[in-house]
Enzyme design. Structure first.
Site, PDB file in Angstrom:
ATOM      1  N   ARG A  24       0.860  -1.599  -0.263  1.00 10.93           N
ATOM      2  CA  ARG A  24       0.132   0.157  -0.108  1.00 10.93           C
ATOM      3  C   ARG A  24       1.206   1.371   0.033  1.00 10.93           C
ATOM      4  NH1 ARG A  24      -0.310   5.123   2.690  1.00 10.93           N
ATOM      5  NH2 ARG A  24      -0.551   3.536   4.806  1.00 10.93           N
ATOM      6  N   ASP A  25       1.638   1.963   1.047  1.00  9.43           N
ATOM      7  CA  ASP A  25       2.190   2.872   1.472  1.00  9.43           C
ATOM      8  C   ASP A  25       3.576   2.647   0.378  1.00  9.43           C
ATOM      9  OD1 ASP A  25       3.470   5.131   2.103  1.00  9.43           O
ATOM     10  OD2 ASP A  25       4.407   4.859   3.721  1.00  9.43           O
ATOM     11  N   HIS A 218       6.210   4.002  12.240  1.00  3.90           N
ATOM     12  CA  HIS A 218       6.580   3.450  11.178  1.00  3.90           C
ATOM     13  C   HIS A 218       7.442   5.051  10.662  1.00  3.90           C
ATOM     14  CE1 HIS A 218       3.852   3.912   7.447  1.00  3.90           C
ATOM     15  NE2 HIS A 218       5.190   4.538   6.926  1.00  3.90           N
ATOM     16  N   HIS A 220      11.023   7.028   7.578  1.00  5.08           N
ATOM     17  CA  HIS A 220      11.023   7.092   6.840  1.00  5.08           C
ATOM     18  C   HIS A 220      12.334   6.955   6.321  1.00  5.08           C
ATOM     19  CE1 HIS A 220       7.094   7.258   4.089  1.00  5.08           C
ATOM     20  NE2 HIS A 220       7.128   7.342   5.238  1.00  5.08           N
ATOM     21  N   CYS A 251       5.214   9.239   0.379  1.00  3.50           N
ATOM     22  CA  CYS A 251       3.685   9.823   0.081  1.00  3.50           C
ATOM     23  C   CYS A 251       3.699  11.279  -0.661  1.00  3.50           C
ATOM     24  CB  CYS A 251       3.649  10.564   2.332  1.00  3.50           C
ATOM     25  SG  CYS A 251       2.716  11.460   2.174  1.00  3.50           S
ATOM     26  N   ASN A 260      10.220   3.987   3.122  1.00  4.19           N
ATOM     27  CA  ASN A 260      10.118   3.755   4.411  1.00  4.19           C
ATOM     28  C   ASN A 260      11.428   2.730   4.653  1.00  4.19           C
ATOM     29  OD1 ASN A 260       7.361   4.522   5.082  1.00  4.19           O
ATOM     30  ND2 ASN A 260       6.671   3.122   3.473  1.00  4.19           N
TER      31      ASN A 260
END
Length: 312
Positions: A24-25, A218, A220, A251, A260
């Protein structure tokens, strides 16, 4: 295959849960649209590598994130393997929740912001308005028996507003969790967090009665700090870590947000420290190298590049 020498680190928890966000991300920031069948195969391979929690897709407006316009198709291709409490999907509002419920999901995630500017850019609402929007989403999801996660972005810095006060983040986090969410993921969206900052935020969240057992991190890797910040969080008692296979991600609303924390880099570090992840590193490497080939570019993961040179 080379593996790290194991020297158990007693300052770390014996086991962690990896919350895999690559499908997803990771893929939502790709310039080209990855076909639904490739996404479904990616998720199957991640599961086969031992990743238990995999965020599969997002039911956002396709105009916002066209890369994930095929959410329902991906879940159809996955069948039962794409549903259940360990296969969360992102939903921005009640319409997104409607689509998720129609697809038969067992878990959802909402995504808020600690800053006003990003809330406007990401959700076209103020922070207060976004929380008001999330309230019926969480209520309805809980009534349907779903597990609910809350993401909060820009926890450590904002490209438009600069430094973000720790108390400001804690206040927004408290309000999101008061909606009834099961878990909070604190996001370093642009990768500017450092160890002391992570400690201060976790302490502030504790003062708001949000314990580490309900928190995921989370990070990065914009400045190469994602793994070191993760270790700080783990030593503080956190046991849920968001990461992305192959280091994919970013993002679409914050250009300075790079990839990430790579799942391979996390697994390598945890293996060497004697921390259980349940992930087979060799299988995961194969999966990330395969996805890098699908995307036509090298994997940004240091461990993937070190152990599968052909991926370059």
């Amino acid at each position: 295959m080379r593996t790290p020498q194991v020297e158990p680190d007693p300052t770390l928890p014996p086991e962690i849960t990896i919350y895999e966000v690559g499908a997803r991300d990771g893929l939502q920031n790709e310039k080209t649209v990855v076909p639904a069948d490739v996404k479904a195969e990616f998720i199957r391979r991640l599961a086969a590598a031992g990743l238990v929690t995999i965020e599969t897709t997002s039911f956002v407006n396709p105009q916002w994130v066209p890369q994930l316009a095929d959410a329902a198709e991906v879940l159809t291709l996955l069948g039962d393997e794409g549903r259940g409490p360990r296969r969360p999907v992102l939903v921005p509002n009640e319409r997104g929740l409607d689509r998720a419920l129609e697809a038969g999901v067992g878990a959802v995630a909402i995504f808020g912001s600690a800053t006003e500017t990003f809330a406007r850019k990401n959700l076209n609402r103020t922070v207060d308005e976004s929380i008001d929007m999330f309230a019926p989403v969480v209520e309805r999801a809980r009534e349907a028996g779903l597990w609910v996660r809350a993401y909060i972005s820009m926890c450590f810095g904002d490209p438009w507003e600069g430094p973000v006060p720790v108390e400001q983040v804690a206040r927004v986090a408290e309000r999101l969790m008061e909606l009834g969410c099961d878990q909070l993921s604190i996001g370093d969206t642009i990768g500017v967090a450092t160890s002391g900052h992570v400690t201060r935020l976790l302490e502030a969240l504790g003062h708001k009665q949000i314990g580490v057992e309900r928190i995921g991190v989370h990070f990065h890797d914009t400045y190469g700090q994602a793994l070191s910040n993760t270790l700080v969080a783990l030593r503080h008692g956190v046991t849920v870590v968001d990461s992305s296979a192959g280091g994919l991600g970013g993002c679409p609303y914050a250009e300075s947000a790079t990839g990430n924390l790579a799942t391979e880099d996390l697994v390598w570090a945890m293996t060497g420290a004697g921390v259980r992840t349940g992930v087979d590193l060799e299988s995961l490497l194969s999966t990330s190298a395969w996805m890098a080939a699908q995307l036509g570019r090298p994997s940004p993961s240091a461990v993937v590049r070190a152990l599968t040179p052909a991926a370059d």
